[in-house]
Design a protein around this motif. Structure first.
Motif, PDB file in Angstrom:
ATOM      1  N   SER A   1       6.665   8.457  -8.597  1.00 45.81           N
ATOM      2  CA  SER A   1       5.431   7.825  -9.076  1.00 45.81           C
ATOM      3  C   SER A   1       5.693   6.375  -9.463  1.00 45.81           C
ATOM      4  CB  SER A   1       4.848   8.607 -10.263  1.00 45.81           C
ATOM      5  OG  SER A   1       5.664   8.515 -11.415  1.00 45.81           O
ATOM      6  N   ASP A   2       6.913   6.067  -9.944  1.00 44.73           N
ATOM      7  CA  ASP A   2       7.256   4.677 -10.233  1.00 44.73           C
ATOM      8  C   ASP A   2       7.103   3.815  -8.979  1.00 44.73           C
ATOM      9  OD1 ASP A   2       7.932   5.259 -12.866  1.00 44.73           O
ATOM     10  OD2 ASP A   2      10.072   5.439 -12.447  1.00 44.73           O
ATOM     11  N   ILE A   3       7.638   4.307  -7.863  1.00 46.48           N
ATOM     12  CA  ILE A   3       7.558   3.548  -6.610  1.00 46.48           C
ATOM     13  C   ILE A   3       6.097   3.357  -6.202  1.00 46.48           C
ATOM     14  CG2 ILE A   3       8.138   3.571  -4.155  1.00 46.48           C
ATOM     15  CD1 ILE A   3      10.663   5.187  -4.915  1.00 46.48           C
ATOM     16  N   ALA A   4       5.328   4.433  -6.248  1.00 44.74           N
ATOM     17  CA  ALA A   4       3.921   4.344  -5.830  1.00 44.74           C
ATOM     18  C   ALA A   4       3.133   3.384  -6.711  1.00 44.74           C
ATOM     19  CB  ALA A   4       3.292   5.739  -5.854  1.00 44.74           C
ATOM     20  N   LEU A   5       3.351   3.454  -8.040  1.00 43.43           N
ATOM     21  CA  LEU A   5       2.572   2.629  -8.958  1.00 43.43           C
ATOM     22  C   LEU A   5       2.986   1.164  -8.930  1.00 43.43           C
ATOM     23  CD1 LEU A   5       1.525   5.363  -9.900  1.00 43.43           C
ATOM     24  CD2 LEU A   5       1.696   4.539 -12.254  1.00 43.43           C
ATOM     25  N   CYS A   6       4.137   0.857  -8.365  1.00 44.88           N
ATOM     26  CA  CYS A   6       4.529  -0.543  -8.197  1.00 44.88           C
ATOM     27  C   CYS A   6       3.860  -1.170  -6.980  1.00 44.88           C
ATOM     28  CB  CYS A   6       6.052  -0.668  -8.084  1.00 44.88           C
ATOM     29  SG  CYS A   6       6.905  -0.469  -9.674  1.00 44.88           S
ATOM     30  N   CYS A   7       3.195  -0.362  -6.160  1.00 52.06           N
ATOM     31  CA  CYS A   7       2.419  -0.893  -5.045  1.00 52.06           C
ATOM     32  C   CYS A   7       1.048  -1.351  -5.535  1.00 52.06           C
ATOM     33  CB  CYS A   7       2.262   0.159  -3.943  1.00 52.06           C
ATOM     34  SG  CYS A   7       3.810   0.596  -3.109  1.00 52.06           S
ATOM     35  N   ASP A   8       0.439  -2.248  -4.811  1.00 52.19           N
ATOM     36  CA  ASP A   8      -0.874  -2.765  -5.207  1.00 52.19           C
ATOM     37  C   ASP A   8      -1.976  -1.726  -5.052  1.00 52.19           C
ATOM     38  OD1 ASP A   8       0.108  -5.457  -5.667  1.00 52.19           O
ATOM     39  OD2 ASP A   8       0.244  -5.648  -3.493  1.00 52.19           O
ATOM     40  N   PHE A   9      -1.875  -0.906  -4.010  1.00 48.29           N
ATOM     41  CA  PHE A   9      -2.917   0.079  -3.703  1.00 48.29           C
ATOM     42  C   PHE A   9      -2.285   1.446  -3.479  1.00 48.29           C
ATOM     43  CE2 PHE A   9      -4.288  -4.027  -1.936  1.00 48.29           C
ATOM     44  CZ  PHE A   9      -5.523  -4.201  -2.547  1.00 48.29           C
ATOM     45  N   LEU A  10      -2.989   2.501  -3.914  1.00 47.81           N
ATOM     46  CA  LEU A  10      -2.603   3.870  -3.610  1.00 47.81           C
ATOM     47  C   LEU A  10      -3.712   4.515  -2.789  1.00 47.81           C
ATOM     48  CD1 LEU A  10      -0.870   3.286  -6.290  1.00 47.81           C
ATOM     49  CD2 LEU A  10      -0.872   5.781  -6.561  1.00 47.81           C
ATOM     50  N   ILE A  11      -3.356   5.041  -1.633  1.00 45.66           N
ATOM     51  CA  ILE A  11      -4.237   5.894  -0.850  1.00 45.66           C
ATOM     52  C   ILE A  11      -3.575   7.262  -0.833  1.00 45.66           C
ATOM     53  CG2 ILE A  11      -5.397   6.252   1.353  1.00 45.66           C
ATOM     54  CD1 ILE A  11      -6.267   3.693   0.058  1.00 45.66           C
TER      55      ILE A  11
ATOM     56  N   ARG B   1     -10.702   9.430  -9.525  1.00 51.13           N
ATOM     57  CA  ARG B   1     -11.678   9.487 -10.612  1.00 51.13           C
ATOM     58  C   ARG B   1     -11.274   8.604 -11.791  1.00 51.13           C
ATOM     59  NH1 ARG B   1     -12.401  11.888 -15.355  1.00 51.13           N
ATOM     60  NH2 ARG B   1     -10.430  13.040 -15.250  1.00 51.13           N
ATOM     61  N   ILE B   2      -9.976   8.552 -12.096  1.00 50.29           N
ATOM     62  CA  ILE B   2      -9.531   7.778 -13.252  1.00 50.29           C
ATOM     63  C   ILE B   2      -9.115   6.356 -12.868  1.00 50.29           C
ATOM     64  CG2 ILE B   2      -8.823   9.856 -14.481  1.00 50.29           C
ATOM     65  CD1 ILE B   2      -5.926   9.193 -13.853  1.00 50.29           C
ATOM     66  N   GLY B   3      -9.254   6.011 -11.600  1.00 52.00           N
ATOM     67  CA  GLY B   3      -8.977   4.650 -11.176  1.00 52.00           C
ATOM     68  C   GLY B   3      -7.537   4.372 -10.794  1.00 52.00           C
ATOM     69  N   LEU B   4      -6.727   5.418 -10.655  1.00 55.99           N
ATOM     70  CA  LEU B   4      -5.326   5.217 -10.287  1.00 55.99           C
ATOM     71  C   LEU B   4      -5.173   4.989  -8.785  1.00 55.99           C
ATOM     72  CD1 LEU B   4      -2.381   5.260 -11.400  1.00 55.99           C
ATOM     73  CD2 LEU B   4      -2.305   7.681 -10.776  1.00 55.99           C
ATOM     74  N   ALA B   5      -5.922   5.737  -7.992  1.00 56.76           N
ATOM     75  CA  ALA B   5      -5.883   5.605  -6.532  1.00 56.76           C
ATOM     76  C   ALA B   5      -7.181   4.981  -6.045  1.00 56.76           C
ATOM     77  CB  ALA B   5      -5.668   6.961  -5.870  1.00 56.76           C
ATOM     78  N   LEU B   6      -7.089   4.262  -4.955  1.00 54.53           N
ATOM     79  CA  LEU B   6      -8.272   3.633  -4.377  1.00 54.53           C
ATOM     80  C   LEU B   6      -9.113   4.632  -3.606  1.00 54.53           C
ATOM     81  CD1 LEU B   6      -9.674   0.857  -3.911  1.00 54.53           C
ATOM     82  CD2 LEU B   6      -8.348   0.688  -1.797  1.00 54.53           C
ATOM     83  N   GLU B   7      -8.448   5.581  -2.931  1.00 48.45           N
ATOM     84  CA  GLU B   7      -9.170   6.549  -2.106  1.00 48.45           C
ATOM     85  C   GLU B   7      -8.338   7.817  -1.985  1.00 48.45           C
ATOM     86  OE1 GLU B   7     -11.404   6.773   2.293  1.00 48.45           O
ATOM     87  OE2 GLU B   7     -10.236   5.002   1.721  1.00 48.45           O
ATOM     88  N   ALA B   8      -8.988   8.964  -1.889  1.00 47.60           N
ATOM     89  CA  ALA B   8      -8.335  10.247  -1.626  1.00 47.60           C
ATOM     90  C   ALA B   8      -9.090  10.941  -0.506  1.00 47.60           C
ATOM     91  CB  ALA B   8      -8.311  11.128  -2.870  1.00 47.60           C
ATOM     92  N   VAL B   9      -8.351  11.410   0.472  1.00 46.45           N
ATOM     93  CA  VAL B   9      -8.952  12.034   1.650  1.00 46.45           C
ATOM     94  C   VAL B   9      -8.130  13.260   2.012  1.00 46.45           C
ATOM     95  CG1 VAL B   9      -9.835   9.834   2.531  1.00 46.45           C
ATOM     96  CG2 VAL B   9      -7.555  10.631   3.222  1.00 46.45           C
ATOM     97  N   PRO B  10      -8.669  14.175   2.833  1.00 50.28           N
ATOM     98  CA  PRO B  10      -7.830  15.261   3.349  1.00 50.28           C
ATOM     99  C   PRO B  10      -6.607  14.669   4.052  1.00 50.28           C
ATOM    100  CG  PRO B  10     -10.132  15.676   3.834  1.00 50.28           C
ATOM    101  CD  PRO B  10     -10.065  14.279   3.300  1.00 50.28           C
ATOM    102  N   GLU B  11      -5.476  15.364   3.949  1.00 52.72           N
ATOM    103  CA  GLU B  11      -4.238  14.802   4.479  1.00 52.72           C
ATOM    104  C   GLU B  11      -4.356  14.441   5.957  1.00 52.72           C
ATOM    105  OE1 GLU B  11       0.514  15.886   4.936  1.00 52.72           O
ATOM    106  OE2 GLU B  11      -0.648  16.801   3.313  1.00 52.72           O
ATOM    107  N   ALA B  12      -5.135  15.199   6.712  1.00 52.26           N
ATOM    108  CA  ALA B  12      -5.297  14.902   8.133  1.00 52.26           C
ATOM    109  C   ALA B  12      -5.931  13.534   8.365  1.00 52.26           C
ATOM    110  CB  ALA B  12      -6.151  15.985   8.796  1.00 52.26           C
TER     111      ALA B  12
ATOM    112  N   VAL C   1       0.851  -1.188   0.000  1.00 50.73           N
ATOM    113  CA  VAL C   1       0.000   0.000   0.000  1.00 50.73           C
ATOM    114  C   VAL C   1       0.887   1.238   0.000  1.00 50.73           C
ATOM    115  CG1 VAL C   1      -1.811   1.277   1.215  1.00 50.73           C
ATOM    116  CG2 VAL C   1      -1.748  -1.239   1.335  1.00 50.73           C
ATOM    117  N   ALA C   2       0.710   2.125  -0.974  1.00 55.13           N
ATOM    118  CA  ALA C   2       1.433   3.397  -1.011  1.00 55.13           C
ATOM    119  C   ALA C   2       0.580   4.463  -0.340  1.00 55.13           C
ATOM    120  CB  ALA C   2       1.758   3.803  -2.446  1.00 55.13           C
TER     121      ALA C   2
END
Length: 289
Positions: A124-134, A183-194, A112-113
């Motif tokens: 971005s290479d490192i993040a996209l090699c992970c299974d999930f992006l939050i 929106r484009i399916g790259l990340a599983l979820e986006a939330v406020p940084e807090a 999980v990134a």
């Protein structure tokens, strides 16, 4: 196991790999890709670990390779050879890094990134090699060097987004925020940084209670489908073309311009929309002395 560029922590069935060069925006230093692989291997060997989380210390996830250093520095560097260049040397170095990053994808345990601030270029290479992006909603991700001077060597954009959106991201070098990434399916979820840690914990909490063998089997089923699509061959092309991009006429112009006016101004000119070809000399390179 000791690390120079990252921290490794294990607690509650979760291994956390923290890229730890905050004063340099966690830029990819020499040895960092290999340390990422070693950290993944440590987590793989630990029977108590079910999930691996990758995050960045300080203000962001990872700013990628230190392109400013490589572009502005005169003479041969790890990113640019004197002409004529040997593409096999370039390929060997970048292929090793690509495979180190891909240890996150190939691990039997889910990865999980946790992305805040920015995951740009090699980050971005490192993040996209992970299974999930939050992602944090205002975090940015993209590969700006795709405009000139680089090709993302893991080539994960097409496998995560499909051809049209992958071409958009790779041809424009656009940076998008966490909201658009969802929106484009790259990340599983986006939330406020807090709320980023809580969002990561929600996913991790669902994963760490699943048996390791079940996680391995389901991840392997998905990954082998991408292997059958030719992932390895795609990465070989991308890694070779990354070296070409840094030694093409436009790539040489960009580096020369960075040395003349600084990296920031060279990037501004690269991204201005003006045809780069107008600035590029097509004369043959001088023979090596």
């Amino acid at each position: 196991m000791t690390f120079r560029t990252l921290r490794y922590d294990a607690d509650g069935r979760v291994a956390t790999i923290t890229l730890n060069r905050p004063e340099h925006f966690n830029a990819i230093a020499h040895g960092m890709p290999a340390e990422i692989r070693r950290a993944v291997e440590q987590a793989e060997a630990d029977p108590d670990i079910h999930v691996i989380v990758v995050r960045g210390a300080g203000p962001g996830f990872c700013g990628g390779y230190d392109l400013k250093h490589y572009a502005e520095r005169k003479g041969e560097t790890g990113g640019s050879q004197e002409m004529p260049w040997d593409p096999t040397l370039d390929f060997a170095a970048m292929w090793r890094n690509t495979q180190d990053f891909m240890s996150l994808w190939r691990a039997s345990k889910p990865t999980v990134a946790r992305v805040h601030g920015a995951a740009v270029a090699g980050g971005s290479d490192i993040a996209l090699c992970c299974d999930f992006l939050i992602m944090a909603e205002d975090a940015r991700i993209g590969y700006p060097p795709a405009r000139v001077w680089g090709v993302p060597t893991p080539a994960m954009w097409v496998y995560r987004l499909g051809p049209q959106m992958a071409k958009r991201m790779m041809m424009t070098g656009d940076l998008i925020d966490g909201r658009e990434a969802v929106r484009i399916g790259l990340a599983l979820e986006a939330v406020p940084e807090a709320g980023l840690d809580a969002a990561v914990e929600r996913l991790v909490g669902r994963l760490r209670g699943i048996p390791r063998n079940q996680l391995m089997m389901t991840k392997t089923v998905v990954n082998q489908a991408y292997d059958n699509m030719g992932l390895n061959n795609t990465q070989m092309f991308a890694t070779l073309f990354d070296g070409v991009a840094r030694h093409s006429p436009e790539g040489l112009w960009f580096r020369e311009r960075a040395q003349e006016v600084g990296f920031k101004q060279a990037v501004a000119e690269r991204d201005s929309g003006a045809p780069i070809a107008a600035h590029v000399s097509r004369r043959p390179p001088r023979p090596a002395e």
